[in-house]
Design a protein around this motif. Structure first.
Motif, PDB file in Angstrom:
ATOM      1  N   ARG A 171      -7.266   5.523  -0.043  1.00  0.00           N
ATOM      2  CA  ARG A 171      -6.864   4.312  -0.375  1.00  0.00           C
ATOM      3  C   ARG A 171      -6.319   3.465   0.970  1.00  0.00           C
ATOM      4  O   ARG A 171      -5.391   3.801   1.701  1.00  0.00           O
ATOM      5  CB  ARG A 171      -5.633   4.893  -1.592  1.00  0.00           C
ATOM      6  N   SER A 194      -4.681   3.737 -12.379  1.00  0.00           N
ATOM      7  CA  SER A 194      -4.532   2.365 -12.391  1.00  0.00           C
ATOM      8  C   SER A 194      -3.142   2.120 -12.492  1.00  0.00           C
ATOM      9  O   SER A 194      -2.773   1.922 -13.762  1.00  0.00           O
ATOM     10  CB  SER A 194      -5.441   1.420 -12.153  1.00  0.00           C
ATOM     11  N   SER A 219      -4.814   3.848  -8.468  1.00  0.00           N
ATOM     12  CA  SER A 219      -3.085   4.634  -7.550  1.00  0.00           C
ATOM     13  C   SER A 219      -2.879   5.904  -7.218  1.00  0.00           C
ATOM     14  O   SER A 219      -2.804   6.278  -6.063  1.00  0.00           O
ATOM     15  CB  SER A 219      -2.578   3.815  -8.647  1.00  0.00           C
ATOM     16  N   GLU A 273      -3.854  -2.920  -0.695  1.00  0.00           N
ATOM     17  CA  GLU A 273      -4.949  -3.307  -2.506  1.00  0.00           C
ATOM     18  C   GLU A 273      -5.650  -3.658  -2.451  1.00  0.00           C
ATOM     19  O   GLU A 273      -7.169  -3.514  -2.769  1.00  0.00           O
ATOM     20  CB  GLU A 273      -3.613  -3.382  -3.478  1.00  0.00           C
ATOM     21  N   SER A 298     -10.401   0.579  -7.486  1.00  0.00           N
ATOM     22  CA  SER A 298      -9.603   1.073  -6.937  1.00  0.00           C
ATOM     23  C   SER A 298      -8.990   1.543  -7.736  1.00  0.00           C
ATOM     24  O   SER A 298      -9.091   2.338  -8.686  1.00  0.00           O
ATOM     25  CB  SER A 298      -8.727  -0.602  -6.551  1.00  0.00           C
ATOM     26  N   PRO A 345     -11.360  -2.708   0.587  1.00  0.00           N
ATOM     27  CA  PRO A 345     -12.115  -1.251  -0.454  1.00  0.00           C
ATOM     28  C   PRO A 345     -11.300   0.069  -0.091  1.00  0.00           C
ATOM     29  O   PRO A 345     -11.007   0.199   0.606  1.00  0.00           O
ATOM     30  CB  PRO A 345     -13.066  -1.075   0.199  1.00  0.00           C
ATOM     31  N   LEU A 346     -12.227   0.718  -0.945  1.00  0.00           N
ATOM     32  CA  LEU A 346     -12.103   2.278  -0.785  1.00  0.00           C
ATOM     33  C   LEU A 346     -12.253   2.733   0.100  1.00  0.00           C
ATOM     34  O   LEU A 346     -13.681   2.742   0.847  1.00  0.00           O
ATOM     35  CB  LEU A 346     -12.409   2.760  -2.140  1.00  0.00           C
TER      36      LEU A 346
END
Length: 400
Positions: free
Chosen positions: A182, A232, A214, A186, A212, A189-190
């Protein structure tokens, strides 16, 4: 004879699911893996409330070269097999274990320790705590292990901790490791990279910009697909999956209402099915997905009230988690074996719904109160038969 590839494959097809356990203490790096062979006769109703750990395997160290250097200094440069080394030892409580010694590696646990990511077809994926490299795949039964090539990402672009999963693609007969990063911001993108065991390269896979999380938990490989429980900050907890066939990262159907309650949830594989297990207000609930990928096929298999047991000594139940170890069907009464724990207390529950009987057990065989435990199928399959080509060296903890 037992290392012959045809035999090892036949053996694995019939090998039973076991519980692998490693002592976990904050000031030590435990290489020892105990195994509990989960046979029904060990958990018959009315038997004593202890189960004993027996076979022992060894995990590789983070850096075998550094380990050998420490060993040579302590042993005055004597040449001894890695398995025989005792870097530091101390006497156990003489009233309990006279003459026995505790063995551990004298090093920094936060730096030298390997955590277990997940198990797949008898192999373990290992990674350091709080870091994503180095990554290691090992077979704790044979002692073989390989180090994966370093990831290619620019660390400045991502958060300090990535997420890992290890799985098998049956159509290509390949084992693959996934890393998901990540970014610091935020809204970006990943980053997903994939490595096929035996290759030196990590391939970057494009990810949907709307996905997305956490953090991710419980990597589980079922049906050529890796699954994680996705947490998340802005959305409800759900399941995220990556298919080795389509190479897509996407959301996956969840059991109804499970992620809406305040329970402690674990995901795993049970008899080839994806499973979700949670414990809430003293009740353990187990869900199985009977038809893979079909949301409506999630079925509540067990709903077990374990409040009658005093083993928990009035601990706060919301701190506990639960996962199924084994489901007995063939040749035994319909029964389920569960582990319930809070990272300092571990208990095994054997439940027979037809008799409405439940038995609780404690684990014997390790002097540590804190342990790591995973479901695992021990295998004799060699990593040399899995890793094709000459790009990756297969090492062994028993070699000099």
């Amino acid at each position: 004879m037992i290392s012959e590839s045809h035999f090892t494959k036949l053996h694995f097809e019939q090998a039973p699911t076991c519980l692998m356990i490693r002592p976990a203490q904050h000031n030590r790096v435990a290489r020892t893996m105990h195994v509990l062979e989960c046979e029904p006769e060990k958990f018959e109703i009315g038997s004593n409330n202890h189960v004993k750990l027996e076979p022992i395997f060894k995990l590789p160290l983070r850096d075998a070269k550094s380990f050998r250097e420490k060993r040579d200094v302590i042993n005055n440069k004597s040449k001894r097999p890695l398995r025989a080394v005792r870097l530091v030892s101390e006497k156990n409580n003489e009233n309990k274990n006279k003459g026995k010694q505790r063995v551990y590696i004298a090093c920094n646990p936060n730096y030298d320790k390997f955590n277990i990511v997940n198990s797949c077809n008898g192999f373990l994926c290992l990674r350091p705590p709080y870091k994503i490299i180095p990554l290691v795949i090992c077979n704790p039964v044979t002692g073989e292990f390989i180090r994966l090539p370093p990831v290619t990402l620019n660390k400045a672009r991502v958060t300090m901790v990535g997420h890992v999963g290890f799985g098998f693609h049956s159509k290509t007969n390949e084992y693959k490791v996934i890393t998901i990063w990540r970014r610091r911001h935020e809204f970006k993108p990943l980053i997903l990279e994939i490595n096929t065991l035996g290759t030196l390269l990590w391939r970057t896979i494009e990810v949907d910009i709307h996905i997305s999380f956490s953090y991710l938990r419980c990597p589980t490989c079922v049906n050529d697909t890796l699954h994680w429980i996705r947490h998340s900050n802005n959305e409800q907890t759900s399941i995220l999956c990556f298919s080795f066939e389509s190479e897509r990262l996407q959301l996956f159907p969840s059991p109804p209402h499970v992620f809406g309650i305040r329970g402690n949830i674990r995901m795993g594989e049970l008899r080839g099915f994806l499973s979700i297990c949670d414990i809430f207000l003293h009740v353990v609930t187990l869900w199985l997905m009977n038809e893979y990928g079909i949301a409506e096929s999630w079925t509540k298999v067990y709903n077990i009230d374990v409040s009658a047991f005093s083993l928990f000594n009035n601990h706060v139940w919301p701190r506990y988690e639960c996962f199924p170890i084994k489901h007995f069907k063939d040749g035994a009464a319909n029964a389920i074996l569960l582990m319930i724990y809070n990272y300092t207390n571990y208990f095994i529950y054997y439940y027979e719904p037809e008799k409405n009987e439940i038995k609780a057990f404690q684990i014997q065989g390790t002097d540590s109160k804190c342990i790591e435990a995973i479901s695992h199928i021990p295998s004799l399959i060699s990593l040399k038969d899995v890793v094709k080509g000459d790009n990756i060296e297969v090492l062994n903890i028993h070699s000099r």
